[in-house]
Design an enzyme around this catalytic site. Sequence first.
Site: not given
Ligand code: UD1
Ligand code: CA
Length: 451
Positions: A16, A23, A74, A387
């Site tokens: 996003r 990010k 991961q 230069y």
């Molecule tokens: C997540 C939460 C949401 C919360 C919000 C707060 C989940 C499913 N949802 O949503 O409830 O309100 O954060 O900010 O957890 N990441 C990994 N591996 C992955 C996917 C993500 O390490 O496979 C990491 C991302 O880099 C990030 C964090 O996890 O730092 C959160 O992921 P993101 O996709 O931003 O979750 P949100 O949609 O914000």
């Molecule tokens: Ca997030």
Amino acid sequence: MEEFLPIILAAGKGSRMRSDLPKALHPLLGRPLLMHVVRTLKELDFKKIVVVVGYKAEQIKASIEEDSLEFVEQKEQLGTGHALMCCKELWTDFKGALLVLNGDVPLLQKETLRNLMEVHLKEQAALTLLTAKVEKSGEYGVILREKGGAIKGIAEITERENTSDPAEINAGVYCFKTAFLNEHLFSLSPNSKKGEYYLTDLIKIAAVKKEKIASYEAPFAEIIGINTRKDLALATSVLKQQVLEKHMLNGVTIVSPENTYIEMDVKIGRDTVIFPGVCLRGQTVIGKGCVLENGTVVVDSVIGNQVHIKPYSVITESKIEDHVAIGPFAHLRPGTYIATEARIGNFVEVKKSYVGRGSKASHLTYLGDAEIGEGVNIGAGTITCNYDGQRKHKTVIEDRAFIGSNTALVAPVKVGEGALIGAGSVITEDVPPETLAIARARQVHKPKKRR
Ligand code: UD1
Ligand code: CA
């Protein structure tokens, strides 16, 4: 905090953000997002800090250089639940609890984390959530509670329609008992809409299994999660205000805070006055009693005390001693050192040069690869021709030399102590000390031709 093992989830791509940069590395007031979380955790004295990386892992590892970090990879980004699964081996022999944090929550305060961990221990909970109340739920996961108040689950954006109602949201920061995770983390199934393993599905599982769920509420400003550049701008405005207030309370006058940009790591001495439009970045240090006028940009530089920087000057990777005046419209490029009481005036560019005590280059000059002694006067329009098209060469101007206006100093060249250069000279040979050098055609007068 030996009872807790912190794990930061930072493997996601951050789609996003619509960016080529992962990010986690997007800067917020001069520091990568992930670094904000790492630094906050470091203040809490954990033995080690685990970071889950995946998307552009090598780039992230190279950019976040801090001791006591341990990276876990991961390989495929299958969701926040899956990211935690990748760390399983780290807690097999670990007796304490886990503190799991999303890597995109940069404004978290250490006191809040401490309180969250305390609640977790006191309540002897299987899991403890950090939450916040918001006017509009947006893309956050919304906390679902029973009528009596007990938490029963989290509704993710993929699982609900309304985004504009007030709600209690999930901050993405959790404490977990490892025993609870051992039992339930690996029974998560992929979300039906996105196919990802949601860490937040554990809350519902805990509720169904009658495990103890606790929560701790923080102000929203602290738990802003960065998904888009809009979120980044919001976090910047919150943090920027905090940084400016800290400086103001330390005795720095900031004439117009809303028009001033000062990054996290900048240090400023008391009684310094900062006019609108100033931008101070990187590892910059500004001394006491300085005046930084409108449009001054300073990056990774050290400025002494009582320095006056006049409008629209740009200073990068340079060092300036006390009682110096710079600008307006001066450009100090990397490797510049200006000694005390020197003066660099308008339309003067200095690169990789030393300017000695009390020396002056007041107008329209280029000094590159030069070493200039004390009490030197550099006339308007002086250029060090450093230069030759292939290599850079050095110009040395010794103490008390006087360089007449519009002189070209063709490097390598040396002007001796107390030497005087006639205006308009092109100096190609070393000038001995206390000598007048004139290197230009003599003026001739001829009778004017009749037309
Ligand atoms: C997540 C939460 C949401 C919360 C919000 C707060 C989940 C499913 N949802 O949503 O409830 O309100 O954060 O900010 O957890 N990441 C990994 N591996 C992955 C996917 C993500 O390490 O496979 C990491 C991302 O880099 C990030 C964090 O996890 O730092 C959160 O992921 P993101 O996709 O931003 O979750 P949100 O949609 O914000
Ligand atoms: Ca997030």
